[in-house]
Design an enzyme around this catalytic site. Structure first.
Site, PDB file in Angstrom:
ATOM      1  N   ARG A  39      32.227 -55.604 -61.995  1.00 10.98           N
ATOM      2  CA  ARG A  39      32.075 -54.429 -62.880  1.00 10.98           C
ATOM      3  C   ARG A  39      33.226 -53.459 -62.713  1.00 10.98           C
ATOM      4  NH1 ARG A  39      26.210 -53.099 -60.683  1.00 10.98           N
ATOM      5  NH2 ARG A  39      27.486 -53.492 -58.835  1.00 10.98           N
ATOM      6  N   ASP A  65      29.587 -57.566 -65.917  1.00 12.85           N
ATOM      7  CA  ASP A  65      28.315 -57.311 -65.236  1.00 12.85           C
ATOM      8  C   ASP A  65      27.465 -58.563 -65.431  1.00 12.85           C
ATOM      9  OD1 ASP A  65      25.764 -56.588 -64.473  1.00 12.85           O
ATOM     10  OD2 ASP A  65      25.865 -54.593 -65.349  1.00 12.85           O
ATOM     11  N   SER A 145      22.435 -67.150 -48.597  1.00  9.96           N
ATOM     12  CA  SER A 145      22.395 -66.300 -47.396  1.00  9.96           C
ATOM     13  C   SER A 145      21.471 -66.919 -46.362  1.00  9.96           C
ATOM     14  CB  SER A 145      21.863 -64.907 -47.757  1.00  9.96           C
ATOM     15  OG  SER A 145      21.568 -64.160 -46.588  1.00  9.96           O
ATOM     16  N   TYR A 158      14.903 -59.437 -51.550  1.00 10.36           N
ATOM     17  CA  TYR A 158      16.266 -59.972 -51.377  1.00 10.36           C
ATOM     18  C   TYR A 158      16.200 -61.408 -50.838  1.00 10.36           C
ATOM     19  CZ  TYR A 158      20.984 -60.767 -49.663  1.00 10.36           C
ATOM     20  OH  TYR A 158      22.221 -61.320 -49.430  1.00 10.36           O
ATOM     21  N   GLY A 189      25.570 -65.513 -42.534  1.00 10.04           N
ATOM     22  CA  GLY A 189      24.804 -64.504 -41.805  1.00 10.04           C
ATOM     23  C   GLY A 189      25.495 -63.167 -42.005  1.00 10.04           C
ATOM     24  N   GLU A 194      31.011 -54.329 -47.927  1.00 15.27           N
ATOM     25  CA  GLU A 194      30.312 -53.148 -48.460  1.00 15.27           C
ATOM     26  C   GLU A 194      28.817 -53.420 -48.670  1.00 15.27           C
ATOM     27  OE1 GLU A 194      32.446 -51.728 -51.916  1.00 15.27           O
ATOM     28  OE2 GLU A 194      34.336 -51.815 -50.828  1.00 15.27           O
ATOM     29  N   PHE A 195      28.379 -54.632 -48.307  1.00 15.59           N
ATOM     30  CA  PHE A 195      26.995 -55.061 -48.539  1.00 15.59           C
ATOM     31  C   PHE A 195      25.967 -54.049 -48.007  1.00 15.59           C
ATOM     32  CE2 PHE A 195      23.208 -57.306 -47.003  1.00 15.59           C
ATOM     33  CZ  PHE A 195      22.807 -58.012 -48.125  1.00 15.59           C
TER      34      PHE A 195
HETATM   35  P1  NDP Z   1      30.034 -56.446 -51.337  1.00 17.76           P
HETATM   36  O1  NDP Z   1      29.105 -55.325 -51.673  1.00 17.76           O
HETATM   37  O2  NDP Z   1      31.253 -56.121 -50.546  1.00 17.76           O
HETATM   38  O3  NDP Z   1      30.464 -57.211 -52.669  1.00 17.76           O
HETATM   39  C1  NDP Z   1      29.532 -57.481 -53.668  1.00 17.76           C
HETATM   40  C2  NDP Z   1      30.286 -57.889 -54.929  1.00 17.76           C
HETATM   41  O4  NDP Z   1      29.318 -58.211 -55.938  1.00 17.76           O
HETATM   42  C3  NDP Z   1      31.159 -56.769 -55.456  1.00 17.76           C
HETATM   43  O5  NDP Z   1      32.382 -57.307 -55.861  1.00 17.76           O
HETATM   44  C4  NDP Z   1      30.384 -56.250 -56.662  1.00 17.76           C
HETATM   45  O6  NDP Z   1      31.296 -55.828 -57.662  1.00 17.76           O
HETATM   46  C5  NDP Z   1      29.672 -57.517 -57.118  1.00 17.76           C
HETATM   47  N1  NDP Z   1      28.511 -57.235 -57.930  1.00 17.76           N
HETATM   48  C6  NDP Z   1      27.359 -56.606 -57.586  1.00 17.76           C
HETATM   49  N2  NDP Z   1      26.565 -56.490 -58.654  1.00 17.76           N
HETATM   50  C7  NDP Z   1      27.220 -57.065 -59.709  1.00 17.76           C
HETATM   51  C8  NDP Z   1      26.930 -57.257 -61.073  1.00 17.76           C
HETATM   52  N3  NDP Z   1      25.774 -56.826 -61.620  1.00 17.76           N
HETATM   53  N4  NDP Z   1      27.834 -57.888 -61.860  1.00 17.76           N
HETATM   54  C9  NDP Z   1      29.002 -58.335 -61.333  1.00 17.76           C
HETATM   55  N5  NDP Z   1      29.347 -58.167 -60.045  1.00 17.76           N
HETATM   56  C10 NDP Z   1      28.457 -57.533 -59.241  1.00 17.76           C
HETATM   57  O7  NDP Z   1      29.136 -57.511 -50.564  1.00 17.76           O
HETATM   58  P2  NDP Z   1      29.449 -58.991 -50.036  1.00 17.76           P
HETATM   59  O8  NDP Z   1      30.848 -59.358 -50.304  1.00 17.76           O
HETATM   60  O9  NDP Z   1      28.948 -59.066 -48.664  1.00 17.76           O
HETATM   61  O10 NDP Z   1      28.468 -59.833 -50.952  1.00 17.76           O
HETATM   62  C11 NDP Z   1      28.882 -60.960 -51.706  1.00 17.76           C
HETATM   63  C12 NDP Z   1      27.749 -61.970 -51.733  1.00 17.76           C
HETATM   64  O11 NDP Z   1      27.500 -62.415 -50.409  1.00 17.76           O
HETATM   65  C13 NDP Z   1      26.420 -61.445 -52.255  1.00 17.76           C
HETATM   66  O12 NDP Z   1      25.823 -62.431 -53.074  1.00 17.76           O
HETATM   67  C14 NDP Z   1      25.604 -61.245 -50.984  1.00 17.76           C
HETATM   68  O13 NDP Z   1      24.218 -61.325 -51.227  1.00 17.76           O
HETATM   69  C15 NDP Z   1      26.119 -62.389 -50.149  1.00 17.76           C
HETATM   70  N6  NDP Z   1      25.909 -62.304 -48.715  1.00 17.76           N
HETATM   71  C16 NDP Z   1      26.410 -61.258 -48.001  1.00 17.76           C
HETATM   72  C17 NDP Z   1      26.217 -61.197 -46.642  1.00 17.76           C
HETATM   73  C18 NDP Z   1      26.698 -60.074 -45.805  1.00 17.76           C
HETATM   74  O14 NDP Z   1      26.219 -59.916 -44.661  1.00 17.76           O
HETATM   75  N7  NDP Z   1      27.643 -59.244 -46.261  1.00 17.76           N
HETATM   76  C19 NDP Z   1      25.519 -62.285 -45.935  1.00 17.76           C
HETATM   77  C20 NDP Z   1      25.028 -63.322 -46.791  1.00 17.76           C
HETATM   78  C21 NDP Z   1      25.245 -63.326 -48.125  1.00 17.76           C
HETATM   79  P3  NDP Z   1      31.106 -54.568 -58.626  1.00 17.76           P
HETATM   80  O15 NDP Z   1      30.267 -53.560 -57.902  1.00 17.76           O
HETATM   81  O16 NDP Z   1      32.514 -54.113 -58.886  1.00 17.76           O
HETATM   82  O17 NDP Z   1      30.466 -55.136 -59.842  1.00 17.76           O
HETATM   83  C1  8X3 Z   2      22.811 -60.797 -46.111  1.00 15.44           C
HETATM   84  C2  8X3 Z   2      22.460 -61.174 -44.721  1.00 15.44           C
HETATM   85  O1  8X3 Z   2      20.626 -61.035 -42.987  1.00 15.44           O
HETATM   86  O2  8X3 Z   2      21.372 -58.953 -44.000  1.00 15.44           O
HETATM   87  O3  8X3 Z   2      22.459 -61.796 -46.971  1.00 15.44           O
HETATM   88  O4  8X3 Z   2      19.989 -60.474 -45.207  1.00 15.44           O
HETATM   89  S1  8X3 Z   2      21.038 -60.368 -44.223  1.00 15.44           S
END
Ligand code: NDP
Ligand code: 8X3
Length: 258
Positions: A39, A65, A145, A158, A189, A194-195
């Site tokens: 986005r 999006d 995840s 989630y 994991g 920024e998660f």
């Molecule tokens: P970030 O928040 O750093 O990145 C998330 C990305 O998803 C951003 O680029 C954001 O972009 C995008 N996003 C969110 N909502 C939308 C949307 N509606 N449309 C398009 N893009 C979207 O988190 P992560 O890099 O950690 O997360 C990436 C993936 O990894 C996710 O699926 C997350 O569930 C998964 N994950 C993360 C873990 C962790 O511990 N960090 C562990 C396991 C899985 P923008 O806001 O610009 O749209």
């Molecule tokens: C993100 C990892 O363990 O915070 O998918 O749910 S956890």
């Protein structure tokens, strides 16, 4: 022997941050052509500029999006010819919102998580797959995840969304059996991105407490695993990959020092 990724076209959702952004860099370093979406378009522009300068990457960015099916279909049907033959789709866009018991959740958060993590992934895959099948090549890599392998308190919805990603990945592999299309579910994991800031709606203290005293994975750790998976010989499909920090043994069990 590993296959060369040079000149492969990689479509990444959620490339503006974290794992998606690191994937962009890791595939760029291998000489891939990139279609980067999220986005926040200005972040994608900045990333594209960096990748063009550093790796001479052919890179197209588009605001998308993934909650908006019409926007997905419009984007996929109007990809310029140089980027239209997508070799690798990385369904990465996703988020968690909140960490309270279900009865205290804001149901709007359920919508956002399911519309993004599940429906977004389905619609993007639905739009991209037919051309992969027609061309007889392609690889769909879904970011699941550890949370999809077992629910934890405060993460019910989630975790359910990531469990769905795991099931969808398995089902898709069955649906595509007999085609050369590969399907992988990567299950990280804790990765410091920024998660957690998103999950706790900007509360930096809560976000940093997730990683306190432990050494989390980096986004590049995950991106390098995607490059490994994508570069296996074409008869090898890594269906599932659980990647944990050494300091973590499941979604909620983390060794913390000090
Ligand atoms: P970030 O928040 O750093 O990145 C998330 C990305 O998803 C951003 O680029 C954001 O972009 C995008 N996003 C969110 N909502 C939308 C949307 N509606 N449309 C398009 N893009 C979207 O988190 P992560 O890099 O950690 O997360 C990436 C993936 O990894 C996710 O699926 C997350 O569930 C998964 N994950 C993360 C873990 C962790 O511990 N960090 C562990 C396991 C899985 P923008 O806001 O610009 O749209
Ligand atoms: C993100 C990892 O363990 O915070 O998918 O749910 S956890």
């Amino acid at each position: 022997m590993a296959i060369k990724l040079k000149d492969k076209t990689v479509f990444i959702t959620g490339a503006s941050s974290g794992i998606g952004k690191a994937c962009a860099e890791a595939f760029a370093a291998k000489g891939c052509r990139l279609l980067l979406t999220a986005r926040r378009g200005e972040r994608l522009e900045a990333l594209a500029l960096k990748l063009r300068e550093k790796y001479n990457t052919h890179c197209l960015v588009a605001e998308l999006d993934v909650q908006k099916k019409k926007a997905i279909d419009a984007l996929v049907s109007s990809i310029p010819p140089a980027y239209a033959d997508i070799d690798i789709l990385v369904n990465n866009a996703g988020l968690a919102l909140g960490k309270s018991p279900l009865h205290e959740n804001n149901p709007k958060h359920w919508d956002a998580m399911f519309q993004t993590n599940v429906m977004g992934l389905l619609h993007v895959t639905h739009a991209v797959l037919p051309a992969m099948i027609e061309r007889g090549k392609g690889h769909v890599i879904n970011i699941g995840s550890v949370a999809g392998r077992g629910a934890y308190a405060g993460g019910t919805v989630y975790c359910a969304s990531k469990s769905a990603v795991k099931s969808i990945s398995e089902g898709l592999k069955h649906d595509l059996l007999g085609t050369p299309i590969r399907v992988t579910c990567i299950e990280p994991g804790m990765v410091e991105t920024e998660f957690s800031t998103v999950r706790f709606e900007g509360d930096a203290d809560k976000a940093s407490s997730v990683y306190a005293g432990a050494t989390p994975l980096t986004a590049m750790d995950i991106a390098e695993s995607l490059v490994f998976v994508a570069s296996r010989p074409l008869h090898v499909n890594i269906s599932d990959m659980l990647i944990l920090a050494t300091d973590q043994s499941d979604a909620t069990t983390v060794h913390r020092r000090g």
